[in-house]
Design a protein around this motif. Structure first.
Motif, PDB file in Angstrom:
ATOM      1  N   SER A 128       6.148 -77.540 -36.430  1.00  0.00           N
ATOM      2  CA  SER A 128       6.385 -78.893 -35.936  1.00  0.00           C
ATOM      3  C   SER A 128       5.144 -79.759 -36.166  1.00  0.00           C
ATOM      4  N   GLU A 129       5.323 -80.810 -36.948  1.00  0.00           N
ATOM      5  CA  GLU A 129       4.221 -81.761 -37.184  1.00  0.00           C
ATOM      6  C   GLU A 129       3.769 -82.378 -35.853  1.00  0.00           C
ATOM      7  N   ASP A 130       4.737 -82.675 -34.971  1.00  0.00           N
ATOM      8  CA  ASP A 130       4.411 -83.271 -33.669  1.00  0.00           C
ATOM      9  C   ASP A 130       3.560 -82.321 -32.829  1.00  0.00           C
ATOM     10  N   ALA A 131       3.897 -81.024 -32.859  1.00  0.00           N
ATOM     11  CA  ALA A 131       3.121 -80.047 -32.090  1.00  0.00           C
ATOM     12  C   ALA A 131       1.702 -79.929 -32.634  1.00  0.00           C
ATOM     13  N   ILE A 132       1.571 -80.005 -33.944  1.00  0.00           N
ATOM     14  CA  ILE A 132       0.230 -79.941 -34.556  1.00  0.00           C
ATOM     15  C   ILE A 132      -0.573 -81.170 -34.146  1.00  0.00           C
ATOM     16  N   LYS A 133       0.058 -82.341 -34.185  1.00  0.00           N
ATOM     17  CA  LYS A 133      -0.629 -83.577 -33.790  1.00  0.00           C
ATOM     18  C   LYS A 133      -1.017 -83.543 -32.315  1.00  0.00           C
ATOM     19  N   ASP A 134      -0.106 -83.082 -31.454  1.00  0.00           N
ATOM     20  CA  ASP A 134      -0.404 -82.978 -30.023  1.00  0.00           C
ATOM     21  C   ASP A 134      -1.587 -82.045 -29.781  1.00  0.00           C
ATOM     22  N   TYR A 159      -1.496 -63.272 -43.726  1.00  0.00           N
ATOM     23  CA  TYR A 159      -0.329 -62.395 -43.726  1.00  0.00           C
ATOM     24  C   TYR A 159       0.468 -62.663 -42.460  1.00  0.00           C
ATOM     25  N   TYR A 160       1.779 -62.724 -42.594  1.00  0.00           N
ATOM     26  CA  TYR A 160       2.664 -62.972 -41.456  1.00  0.00           C
ATOM     27  C   TYR A 160       3.485 -61.723 -41.180  1.00  0.00           C
ATOM     28  N   ASP A 161       3.352 -61.215 -39.957  1.00  0.00           N
ATOM     29  CA  ASP A 161       4.094 -60.024 -39.560  1.00  0.00           C
ATOM     30  C   ASP A 161       4.743 -60.265 -38.200  1.00  0.00           C
ATOM     31  N   SER A 162       5.726 -61.102 -38.146  1.00  0.00           N
ATOM     32  CA  SER A 162       6.577 -61.397 -36.995  1.00  0.00           C
ATOM     33  C   SER A 162       5.968 -62.300 -35.922  1.00  0.00           C
ATOM     34  N   HIS A 163       4.674 -62.500 -35.900  1.00  0.00           N
ATOM     35  CA  HIS A 163       4.121 -63.452 -34.922  1.00  0.00           C
ATOM     36  C   HIS A 163       2.891 -64.135 -35.517  1.00  0.00           C
ATOM     37  N   GLN A 219       0.598 -70.270 -33.377  1.00  0.00           N
ATOM     38  CA  GLN A 219       1.775 -70.036 -32.532  1.00  0.00           C
ATOM     39  C   GLN A 219       2.184 -71.279 -31.751  1.00  0.00           C
ATOM     40  N   TYR A 220       1.247 -72.173 -31.514  1.00  0.00           N
ATOM     41  CA  TYR A 220       1.553 -73.412 -30.771  1.00  0.00           C
ATOM     42  C   TYR A 220       2.348 -74.402 -31.608  1.00  0.00           C
ATOM     43  N   PHE A 221       2.388 -74.201 -32.936  1.00  0.00           N
ATOM     44  CA  PHE A 221       3.017 -75.183 -33.822  1.00  0.00           C
ATOM     45  C   PHE A 221       4.453 -74.846 -34.191  1.00  0.00           C
ATOM     46  N   VAL A 222       4.947 -73.712 -33.736  1.00  0.00           N
ATOM     47  CA  VAL A 222       6.307 -73.281 -34.091  1.00  0.00           C
ATOM     48  C   VAL A 222       7.326 -74.105 -33.319  1.00  0.00           C
ATOM     49  N   LYS A 223       8.352 -74.577 -34.033  1.00  0.00           N
ATOM     50  CA  LYS A 223       9.422 -75.367 -33.391  1.00  0.00           C
ATOM     51  C   LYS A 223      10.240 -74.493 -32.478  1.00  0.00           C
ATOM     52  N   GLU A 270       8.905 -68.243 -47.237  1.00  0.00           N
ATOM     53  CA  GLU A 270      10.302 -68.422 -46.839  1.00  0.00           C
ATOM     54  C   GLU A 270      10.614 -67.771 -45.499  1.00  0.00           C
ATOM     55  N   ALA A 271       9.858 -66.742 -45.120  1.00  0.00           N
ATOM     56  CA  ALA A 271      10.107 -66.023 -43.867  1.00  0.00           C
ATOM     57  C   ALA A 271       9.409 -66.660 -42.666  1.00  0.00           C
ATOM     58  N   LEU A 272       8.576 -67.652 -42.908  1.00  0.00           N
ATOM     59  CA  LEU A 272       7.817 -68.274 -41.818  1.00  0.00           C
ATOM     60  C   LEU A 272       8.718 -69.126 -40.933  1.00  0.00           C
ATOM     61  N   PRO A 273       8.423 -69.151 -39.642  1.00  0.00           N
ATOM     62  CA  PRO A 273       9.154 -70.065 -38.771  1.00  0.00           C
ATOM     63  C   PRO A 273       8.799 -71.518 -39.122  1.00  0.00           C
TER      64      PRO A 273
END
Length: 159
Positions: free
Chosen positions: A71-77, A145-149, A155-159, A65-68
């Motif tokens: 973007s499916e498009d960013a993953i595809k790109d 584990y996710y700790d703020s980044h 990191q390239y897939f975050v909207k 729930e805390a994850l940013p």
């Protein structure tokens, strides 16, 4: 005699159906991966298939729930530019888990028992530097584990 055979067939069929349903429920609720290598394989498969939901499932439920938003498009790109990737482990560093357990329980307001904590450094493409994933083991299963980044390439897939 005929009635007894029918009852046995019906009973066996019901028992088989109950077992199949229980197996499906147990295997579906059992997330995570048995080894950190399996986790890296699952992550690379999710990226290669441009499946943001499978990437999210690499994290434990209380972190998802805390994850940013991804973007499916960013993953595809990314996949179109780089192609299929696989994470090759360069270095494994096991860390003390008690401090990390306290941090996780405080940060996410949960009460987990952390079995192991590791930093896994990987190479996934010749054109990129190494990346390090934080991994935690809970109830015999490994998760990211996710700790703020996010580490690369997530990191390239975050909207």
């Amino acid at each position: 005699m005929k009635k007894r055979k029918i009852l046995i067939i019906i009973g066996t069929t019901i028992l088989f159906c109950v077992c199949a349903v229980l197996f499906a429920v147990i295997s579906k609720s059992r997330s995570g991966y048995k080894t950190n290598n399996d986790l890296l394989k699952g992550l690379s498969k999710a990226i290669n298939n441009s499946d943001s939901q499978a990437i999210i499932k690499c994290f434990p439920d209380f972190i998802q729930e805390a994850l940013p938003t991804l973007s499916e498009d960013a993953i595809k790109d990314f996949h179109n530019k780089i192609g299929d990737i696989s994470f090759d482990v360069v270095h494994r560093n096991k860390m003390k888990s008690q401090d990390k357990e306290d941090e996780i329980n405080s940060r996410y307001n949960c009460n987990i028992k952390l079995e192991k904590y590791a930093l896994i450094t990987c190479k996934y493409n010749d054109d990129f530097s190494e990346t390090t994933f934080e991994m935690i083991k809970i109830d015999g299963r490994w998760y990211l584990y996710y700790d703020s980044h996010f580490p690369e390439p997530l990191q390239y897939f975050v909207k």
